[in-house]
Write a protein that holds these residues in place. Structure first.
Motif, PDB file in Angstrom:
ATOM      1  N   ILE A 184       0.837  -1.205   0.000  1.00 20.86           N
ATOM      2  CA  ILE A 184       0.000   0.000   0.000  1.00 20.86           C
ATOM      3  C   ILE A 184       0.871   1.254   0.000  1.00 20.86           C
ATOM      4  O   ILE A 184       0.619   2.209  -0.745  1.00 20.86           O
ATOM      5  N   ALA A 185       1.896   1.259   0.852  1.00 26.45           N
ATOM      6  CA  ALA A 185       2.771   2.427   0.942  1.00 26.45           C
ATOM      7  C   ALA A 185       3.433   2.723  -0.399  1.00 26.45           C
ATOM      8  O   ALA A 185       3.530   3.889  -0.823  1.00 26.45           O
ATOM      9  N   ARG A 186       3.875   1.681  -1.080  1.00 26.00           N
ATOM     10  CA  ARG A 186       4.535   1.889  -2.369  1.00 26.00           C
ATOM     11  C   ARG A 186       3.537   2.334  -3.431  1.00 26.00           C
ATOM     12  O   ARG A 186       3.855   3.169  -4.287  1.00 26.00           O
ATOM     13  N   ALA A 187       2.317   1.804  -3.366  1.00 27.21           N
ATOM     14  CA  ALA A 187       1.297   2.232  -4.320  1.00 27.21           C
ATOM     15  C   ALA A 187       0.948   3.707  -4.109  1.00 27.21           C
ATOM     16  O   ALA A 187       0.774   4.466  -5.075  1.00 27.21           O
ATOM     17  N   ARG A 188       0.843   4.116  -2.859  1.00 27.12           N
ATOM     18  CA  ARG A 188       0.523   5.519  -2.566  1.00 27.12           C
ATOM     19  C   ARG A 188       1.679   6.446  -2.927  1.00 27.12           C
ATOM     20  O   ARG A 188       1.474   7.652  -3.106  1.00 27.12           O
ATOM     21  N   ALA A 189       2.884   5.875  -3.030  1.00 31.01           N
ATOM     22  CA  ALA A 189       4.036   6.670  -3.453  1.00 31.01           C
ATOM     23  C   ALA A 189       4.124   6.758  -4.976  1.00 31.01           C
ATOM     24  O   ALA A 189       5.028   7.417  -5.500  1.00 31.01           O
TER      25      ALA A 189
END
Length: 230
Positions: A184-189
């Motif tokens: 999720i963190a990488r997708a939001r980045a």
């Protein structure tokens, strides 16, 4: 409105959610391996470690002030087996003796944010932190369960038993939840799903999509468009 701030206690984040307008709905809380101690006008609530997304409308009805414990740390402060609170939201007086509840209620009078942080700091300073606290970091970085067991020097069976006490579920579930959070963190980045799947240890993009759906009830794209709350 939701905000977080540095508590000054390793592994503990303080947060606050102000009362939302009536009819604004609630929030979906995503599994992250953490536990929260939440104060509101009616008392204290403990949010156990989740294995699936949970809907919460607490912040639509009242102001919340809380601390979030990193995986493995909550049970040290609360003095409870984490597996007893898995996927649960319970009143603090169901866990603690009345005298201890009264002490922390008194601590938050006047300034709930600083009072709660001070109470947690005082108790954690006197408590022995979980020997498994490093395991969450290792699994969160992609280490496999057999590798983690080897590093700690335990059998996988012992590791599973101790993990249930510290995290609320076994190391494989914890690894799955933490991998989900990395994705999720990488997708939001702004990273694309194919890259996320390859670099977070999913077999392919379809595997990533299935895991996101199983843990959140939603799609990765939907999660990028909205944020998690209390």
């Amino acid at each position: 409105m939701y905000r977080e701030w540095v508590s000054g206690i390793p592994g503990v984040v303080a947060w606050e959610a102000t009362r939302a307008p009536s009819g604004s709905g609630g929030n979906t809380v995503l599994p992250d391996g953490c536990m929260d101690l939440i104060w509101h006008e009616d008392g204290f609530l403990v949010a156990g470690p989740d294995t699936r997304a949970q809907f919460s409308d607490l912040a639509t009805r009242r102001k919340l002030t809380a601390v979030r414990f990193a995986p493995g740390l909550g049970p040290v402060f609360l003095r409870v087996d984490a597996s007893e609170l898995r996927d649960q939201r319970v009143s603090l007086d169901q866990i603690w003796a009345p005298r201890r509840v009264r002490d922390i209620v008194a601590a938050v009078e006047g300034d709930p944010g600083s009072g709660l942080v001070d109470a947690v700091r005082r108790d954690l300073d006197d408590a022995r932190r979980s020997p498994l606290s490093g395991l969450a970091g290792a699994l969160g970085s992609g280490m496999t369960v057999p590798e983690a067991a080897s590093v700690i020097g335990w059998s996988e069976r012992t590791l599973r038993r101790r993990a249930h006490q510290a995290f609320g579920y076994g190391p494989k579930t914890l690894s799955r939840v933490l991998r989900f959070q990395r994705a999720i963190a990488r997708a939001r980045a702004g990273e694309d799903p194919a890259t996320i799947a390859a670099e977070c240890g999913y077999s392919d993009q379809s595997h990533l999509a299935r895991e996101v759906r199983a843990l959140s009830g939603s799609t990765l794209g939907d999660l990028v468009r909205r944020s998690s709350g209390p």
